[in-house]
Design an enzyme around this catalytic site. Structure first.
Site, PDB file in Angstrom:
ATOM      1  CB  CYS A  92      -1.003   0.545   0.736  1.00 42.59           C
ATOM      2  SG  CYS A  92      -1.784  -1.608   1.490  1.00 42.59           S
ATOM      3  CG  HIS A 344      -5.829   1.926  -0.454  1.00 42.89           C
ATOM      4  ND1 HIS A 344      -5.000   2.288  -0.940  1.00 42.89           N
ATOM      5  CD2 HIS A 344      -6.198   1.086   0.479  1.00 42.89           C
ATOM      6  CE1 HIS A 344      -3.918   2.150  -0.193  1.00 42.89           C
ATOM      7  NE2 HIS A 344      -4.854   0.710   0.125  1.00 42.89           N
ATOM      8  CB  CYS A 375      -1.566   0.927   7.487  1.00 49.17           C
ATOM      9  SG  CYS A 375      -3.290   0.508   6.882  1.00 49.17           S
TER      10      CYS A 375
END
Length: 397
Positions: A92, A344, A375
């Protein structure tokens, strides 16, 4: 260290992943190409031959997300062949990591101009597709077998912190949807979106807005959703970031180079940090990474006037805000909403946070410092602290 500035950043509208999403027939690399072309078009005075490097992150580097994206996207976007490029993976935090590494290279005097971004087409490349985790992870009990299931890690945050109730998470998810729509209504989001033409079975369309928003979400709607990660759990689709397709891109420069070329400075990089935590509770990652970044910057959490936190899950953001003593509805936190509504697209999201913070800085000269944090799968966190060049020292909102 040399001054490092965030000159500009743009992104594509984010689309829902899957066969019904607007980018189902669009290549991942073409999304990144479109974003890079949009950045170049917005900065016509940028001497492209002086760009030192192009880094584009992707979590699943195969197919139309493979073949060293930074190089291929650079060529396809029309940059000179003398400009090199690379790809990077930190799940991510891919684009955030590229930005940090480019900032380090500029700060140390090795680069003058660099392009940093990310892309993720989760419709073409679902998370974990064709991954082959080493069996030692489970055989030697290094991590839990389900540590790669991000939804399970979010459920574990509810377990570890009972005060992070489902009701609090639901309310946070609902407000994210409402804040994103309010930002759209004010015209705050559209200015940094690069329109993308896409083709479906019904013909051609033009993507000008994020596709996954649900602005009419209510607490009653969220209370009735299933908990897919655990029977009678607390994490739902309404408190999770949806599967998303999209790309982001940004331009960084040395402060002296920006002044030489007449380029804007929307933010100044202050510090960055990455940290590891237990993979089973990966959502806690931004806590230690932010503590490290604050220490490096000589700042305290009270010095931060704006937070752009990636909403992988509502409970994940709440674990961060609770740790630092920040209220659930603190206006400094994601004032324009977040990934629960925007989406996302994994490796792309870090720069989305930066683009949004830069635009907020422009409107908030009373705020000096802002944080972008997220995160990261497998138990990590990433944080970049930025300074507002428009800061005037006057108290505002």
């Amino acid at each position: 260290m040399r001054e490092v500035v965030f000159v500009d950043g743009v992104r594509t509208p984010f689309g829902r992943a899957g066969e019904k999403g607007m980018y189902a027939s669009t290549r991942a690399d073409d999304l990144a190409v479109k974003a890079l072309q949009g950045l170049v078009n917005r900065n016509p005075d940028l001497p492209l031959d002086r760009v030192d490097d192009v880094g584009i992150a992707a979590t699943t580097q195969q197919g139309d997300q493979g073949l060293t994206l930074g190089r291929t996207v650079s060529i396809l976007a029309g940059l000179p062949t003398t400009v090199p490029g690379f790809a990077l993976d930190r799940m991510c935090a891919g684009a955030m990591t590229v930005t940090a590494m480019m900032g380090g290279a500029i700060g140390s005097g090795q680069y003058d101009l660099a392009i940093a971004g990310g892309v993720e087409h989760m419709g073409h490349h679902p998370i974990g597709l064709n991954a082959d985790p080493n069996p030692r992870f489970v055989a030697e009990k290094l991590v839990s077998p389900d540590a790669l299931n991000m939804g399970i890690t979010a459920e574990r945050l509810h377990d570890r912190f009972p005060e992070l109730t489902k009701e609090r998470a639901d309310r946070f998810g609902m407000l994210s949807q409402h804040k994103v729509q309010a930002a759209y209504d004010r015209g705050d989001i559209q200015a940094d979106l690069v329109p993308v033409a896409y083709k479906t079975s019904e013909g051609w369309g033009l993507a000008t807005e994020d596709e996954g928003r649900r602005p009419n979400t209510t607490m009653e709607d969220l209370a009735g959703l299933k908990t897919p990660f655990r029977p009678h759990g607390r994490v739902t689709a309404g408190t999770s970031s949806p599967l998303t397709d999209g790309a982001t891109i940004s331009l960084l420069a040395g402060g002296d180079t920006a002044r030489e070329l007449g380029l804007s400075a929307k933010m100044r990089m202050v510090s960055f940090a990455f940290a590891g935590v237990e993979p089973e509770v990966m959502g806690l990652g931004p806590v230690p990474s932010t503590e490290k970044a604050l220490k490096k910057a000589g700042l305290k959490i009270e010095d931060i006037g704006l937070f752009e936190l990636n909403e992988a899950f509502a409970v994940q953001v709440l674990s961060f805000t609770d740790h630092f003593g920040i209220a659930d509805d603190d206006p400094r936190v994601n004032p324009w909403g977040g990934a629960i509504a925007f989406g996302h697209p994994l490796a792309a999201s870090g720069v989305r946070l930066m683009v949004q913070l830069a635009r907020q800085f422009e409107q908030r000269p009373d705020v000096r410092f802002g944080v972008t944090a997220m995160c990261v799968g497998l138990g990590q966190g990433g944080t970049v602290i930025w300074e507002n060049p428009h800061f005037n020292g006057k108290k505002g909102k």
